[in-house]
Design an enzyme around this catalytic site. Structure first.
Site, mmCIF file in Angstrom:
data_model
loop_
_atom_site.group_PDB
_atom_site.id
_atom_site.type_symbol
_atom_site.label_atom_id
_atom_site.label_comp_id
_atom_site.label_asym_id
_atom_site.label_seq_id
_atom_site.Cartn_x
_atom_site.Cartn_y
_atom_site.Cartn_z
ATOM 1 N N GLY A 1 0.820 -1.215 0.000
ATOM 2 C CA GLY A 1 0.000 0.000 0.000
ATOM 3 C C GLY A 1 0.850 1.260 0.000
ATOM 4 N N HIS A 2 2.068 1.146 0.485
ATOM 5 C CA HIS A 2 3.026 2.251 0.390
ATOM 6 C C HIS A 2 4.303 1.671 -0.195
ATOM 7 C CE1 HIS A 2 5.519 5.673 1.035
ATOM 8 N NE2 HIS A 2 4.778 6.252 1.937
ATOM 9 N N GLU B 1 -2.004 14.075 0.411
ATOM 10 C CA GLU B 1 -0.571 14.364 0.243
ATOM 11 C C GLU B 1 -0.150 14.050 -1.193
ATOM 12 O OE1 GLU B 1 1.035 13.565 4.673
ATOM 13 O OE2 GLU B 1 0.946 11.746 3.478
ATOM 14 N N GLU C 1 5.657 17.816 0.216
ATOM 15 C CA GLU C 1 6.276 17.135 1.354
ATOM 16 C C GLU C 1 7.776 16.974 1.123
ATOM 17 O OE1 GLU C 1 4.343 13.488 2.462
ATOM 18 O OE2 GLU C 1 6.031 12.866 3.727
ATOM 19 N N CYS D 1 8.362 10.865 9.108
ATOM 20 C CA CYS D 1 9.035 10.421 7.885
ATOM 21 C C CYS D 1 10.028 11.457 7.361
ATOM 22 C CB CYS D 1 8.002 10.106 6.816
ATOM 23 S SG CYS D 1 6.827 11.435 6.514
ATOM 24 N N CYS D 2 9.674 12.744 7.433
ATOM 25 C CA CYS D 2 10.530 13.762 6.806
ATOM 26 C C CYS D 2 11.863 13.948 7.535
ATOM 27 C CB CYS D 2 9.783 15.077 6.667
ATOM 28 S SG CYS D 2 8.324 14.973 5.601
#
Ligand SMILES: [Zn+2]
Length: 801
Positions: A215-216, A321, A337, A405-406
């Protein structure tokens, strides 16, 4: 195990070295062009070296500390059964942050030996290994919580991999980290954990087994890297399987709406998308799959012609996003992002390695210096998640995020930058980035040392000393940056409004040479000997950029670029401490100067323009002012305030400061609430009640209470009406609704009296609710708000007539 791995590694490297004359043909093996590994390139500049050092000294320890504080690391100990407890952090993908930081620490170790950090990694890897289940499964949320796993995790292994479990996403990051750690230290401790995990995936997934996709996306990149160091064909096969099994019955959100080879447009979640395109490039390079290559070529063309910001940022909408529609590139609400920008670098680098065209590096360089770098605060411990191109001060970098995450992505990306400087193919050496460094590489079987001295990003003077181990003939390919010519971004989305400064002169040993241009590179073919020197100056003029007229958000405006840097206007540098009401002169003249003291040393662009202010009679006052621009990456370090990349050059598109009103001059106070009070009388009104574009105040999470806002006027005023624009975010399923009721009180002496209303107190959304009342003379008004029983409320704007 070490010996086995070492042998596989050599095989993989051997397989990667082959000759291929046609850039557009992918042959089985690997990328036709190979990057010169980051550990062979030692940066010695004042721009990136300092940032890599700061990342090592501060960001990496800080990110590990945050991972400990937030329970991300403790999760591994709980999963291993060493301590009792539940899953300690928020999201089931939190494991991935730890992996990314290990990846960054590994890159960093390779150029900066640090026994303490290495020992920390050894211990952490041991703890990760202890959390791995006997058959190789690793996902702390399920191992800890069993049947009560996170709702995203599903009730059994892999059940929701195509949705939100992130089981495969975590593992992709783990494989990248395991490979980095192995390459940096030679230790197989983490790599062994990865192969044990990947062997389980090979056993569980595939045609006729679990036929499901992530899914990701991310596992594809991880498996390709794992394949390169182990030589295990099953890993490459699995990477391809995860791409081929994707679509067509899924959603655009995670790019499973079509088979991957049939996709034509960049859609959905931008990080997922760019990781997938990167994974497709890897598999195309490793297997020679032409359909993959054609698909990512199409999608890349869609992005550069229709969906990329001038900063290299992508993913224009916060909703999902995601990539927005073609030409939908709003500036203040731009999502961009940081992870999507990093992924854009990954993808463009891979496109270059496939095709050998400088246009991909042009996009990469733009993204690196602008869209990626803005994500990282100069202190090394503050981060942007979205990177907008316009702000009223509502955007500031944060210390960390629940979804981190970033920061963890920046931690791993920054130390890998040296790996983007050079690449080789046969007898050809590509010089892609101009950053001072010393490097060593193999060219046609011989060692070549290079020393590059560069003034980037502040000046375009480059000098490269060439030192082959023995005199030999090869081609040095110098990238001619798109911005030094007429290309902003490949395609027609943006164009320079000012002419190019002229073709750069290239000198070899002090003599001007004629060169052939090919795919954006100047080809310097000769017999190179020790001591040969190439010098070139890329003129860095300040140039205005215009967007295509199809980009509504940028109409009538220009952006400023100098060299690889996109500039912006920020409030502290302007005379009126505002940036959005400024406009350029018709034929602006720019000057450039370096300020060593400002923002760790930045080049400033100065020009003249106007400050615009509306008057009460409806006219616009235009005042000539100095206008100062700073590099976009360096904004938001001096407190909240206005910033814009795009600057009006035309009255029609300018945004004059509104004329002062009774409300805008009033002093605002309120019962305890969230959000800057200045937003209720700033004369900026959104279209929608749920909008966050201009700021608002709200009383969430309070419910069923009576709240108030008060305007105190400088002197007694006659007032006869008010208008209220409510904040209500039902449309995005959040907690604020219009109020149950409200009323207006005015101050009469020391008492508060309700006005004599002539119409109903309205509670409509997405519009002003006007109340007229019998005129009163007063020094203050109070807006009293009764919140609904189960909901909070908020106010966008309150005006007074
Ligand atoms: Zn992110």
């Amino acid at each position: 195990m070490i010996r086995t791995i070492a042998r596989f590694s050599l095989l993989a490297i051997a397989a990667a070295i082959f000759s291929n004359c046609n850039n557009d043909t992918v042959t089985e093996g690997d990328y036709p062009i190979q990057p010169v590994s980051f550990n062979k390139v030692h940066l010695e500049d004042n721009f990136w070296s300092d940032r890599i050092e700061l990342n090592h000294e501060l960001t990496i320890p800080y990110a590990f500390e945050q991972s400990e504080k937030t329970g991300r690391i403790k999760n591994f100990d709980v999963a291993a059964g060493k301590i009792e407890g539940s899953f300690c952090s928020i999201y089931p993908f939190d494991d991935s942050d730890v992996f990314k930081i290990i990846e960054g620490a590994s890159y960093s170790l390779q150029n900066r030996p640090d026994p303490e950090l290495e020992a920390y990694l050894d211990d952490l890897i041991q703890r990760i290994g202890d959390a791995q289940e006997p058959d190789g499964y690793l996902y702390t949320n399920r191992t800890i919580m069993g049947d009560s796993a996170h709702p995203w995790a599903g009730s059994r292994r892999w059940e929701l991999v195509h949705d939100l479990s992130h089981e495969l996403y975590n593992l992709g990051h783990m494989y990248e980290a395991g490979v980095a750690h192995y390459l940096a230290t030679g230790k197989t401790s983490f790599l062994d954990i990865c192969t044990k995990s990947a062997d389980l995936l090979v056993k569980d997934f595939g045609w006729g087994k679990e036929e499901n996709y992530p899914g990701h996306q991310e596992i594809e990149i991880g498996l390709a890297k794992l394949y390169r160091v182990t030589g295990k064909e099953e890993y490459l096969g699995l990477a391809k399987f995860f791409l081929d099994v994707r679509g067509p019955d899924g959603t655009e959100y995670n790019q499973s709406h079509k088979k991957v080879v049939e996709q034509e447009e960049a859609v959905g979640h931008a990080v997922r998308a760019n990781y997938m395109y990167s994974g497709m490039a890897d598999v195309a390079a490793l297997t020679g799959d032409r359909e993959y290559m054609e698909a990512i070529d199409r999608i890349w063309n869609n992005v550069v012609n229709k969906k990329i910001y001038i900063t290299g940022g992508v993913g224009s909408t916060g909703s999902g996003e995601a990539y927005g529609d073609n030409y939908y590139l709003p500036n203040m609400s731009a999502y961009n992002e940081t992870c999507a920008a990093i992924a854009n670098v990954f993808w463009n680098h891979r496109m270059f390695l496939l095709h050998g065209d400088a246009k991909y590096i042009n996009v990469l360089e733009r993204t690196l210096y602008n869209g990626v770098l803005s994500g990282l605060g100069m202190s090394g411990d503050r981060f942007f998640y979205p990177n907008p191109l316009k702000s009223r001060g509502q955007h500031q970098r944060s210390a960390w995020f629940g979804c981190a995450c970033c920061p963890s992505n920046l931690t791993r990306f920054i130390p890998s930058i040296p790996g983007y400087v050079y690449a080789v193919k046969d007898n050809n050496l590509y010089v892609n980035l101009y950053i001072s460094n010393k490097a060593e590489m193999q060219l046609a079987g011989k060692t070549v040392n290079l020393e590059q001295k560069s003034g980037f990003p502040w000046n375009g003077d480059i000098e490269i000393s060439v030192e082959p181990e023995e005199p030999s003939r090869f081609t040095i390919m110098m990238r001619i940056p798109g911005w030094s010519d007429d290309e902003v971004i490949p395609g027609d989305l943006y164009s320079f409004a000012d002419p190019a400064p002229g073709e750069p002169e290239i000198m070899v040993n002090g003599k001007k040479v004629k060169y052939k241009l090919e795919n954006g590179y100047a080809l310097l073919n000769r017999k190179w000997s020790e001591g040969d020197k190439i010098s070139v100056i890329f003129p860095m003029d300040v140039r205005r950029v215009r967007a295509s007229e199809k980009v509504e958000a940028d109409l009538g405006q220009v952006a400023l670029q100098r060299g690889p840097l996109v500039y912006c206007l920020e409030w502290p540098d302007q005379e009126g401490k505002l940036a959005l009401n400024l406009m350029l002169n018709e034929n602006p003249v720019f000057s450039f100067g370096f300020d060593q003291e400002l923002l760790n040393g930045v080049g400033l662009v100065s020009t003249r323009g106007y400050s615009l202010r509306a008057q009460l009679d409806g006219s616009i006052e235009k005042e000539q002012v100095d206008i100062i621009a700073i590099p976009y990456y360096s904004w938001a370090h001096r407190g909240p305030g206005e910033m814009t990349v795009w600057i009006p050059e035309d009255d029609e598109y300018a945004s004059p400061l509104p004329a002062p009103t009774i409300a805008s001059r009033a002093k605002v106070t309120s019962s305890e609430c969230s959000g800057p009070l200045s937003t209720v009388n700033d004369q900026l009104v959104p279209e929608k009640s749920f909008s966050k574009e201009y700021g608002h105040i709200h009383w969430w999470p309070k419910k069923n209470t009576t709240e108030w806002i008060q305007y105190d006027f400088e002197k007694e005023e006659e007032v006869s009406g008010v208008k209220v624009f409510w904040f209500d975010d039902e449309e995005i399923n959040a907690g604020c609704r219009v109020p149950e009721s409200w009323k207006i009180l005015y101050k009469s002496g020391n008492a508060w009296k309700e006005v004599d209303a002539k119409n109903d107190y309205g509670t409509a959304r997405d519009t002003f609710n006007e109340l007229k009342f019998t005129p009163v003379r007063t020094k203050a008004l109070k807006l009293v708000i009764v919140q609904q029983k189960d909901w909070s409320t908020g106010v966008q704007e309150w005006t007074v007539n």
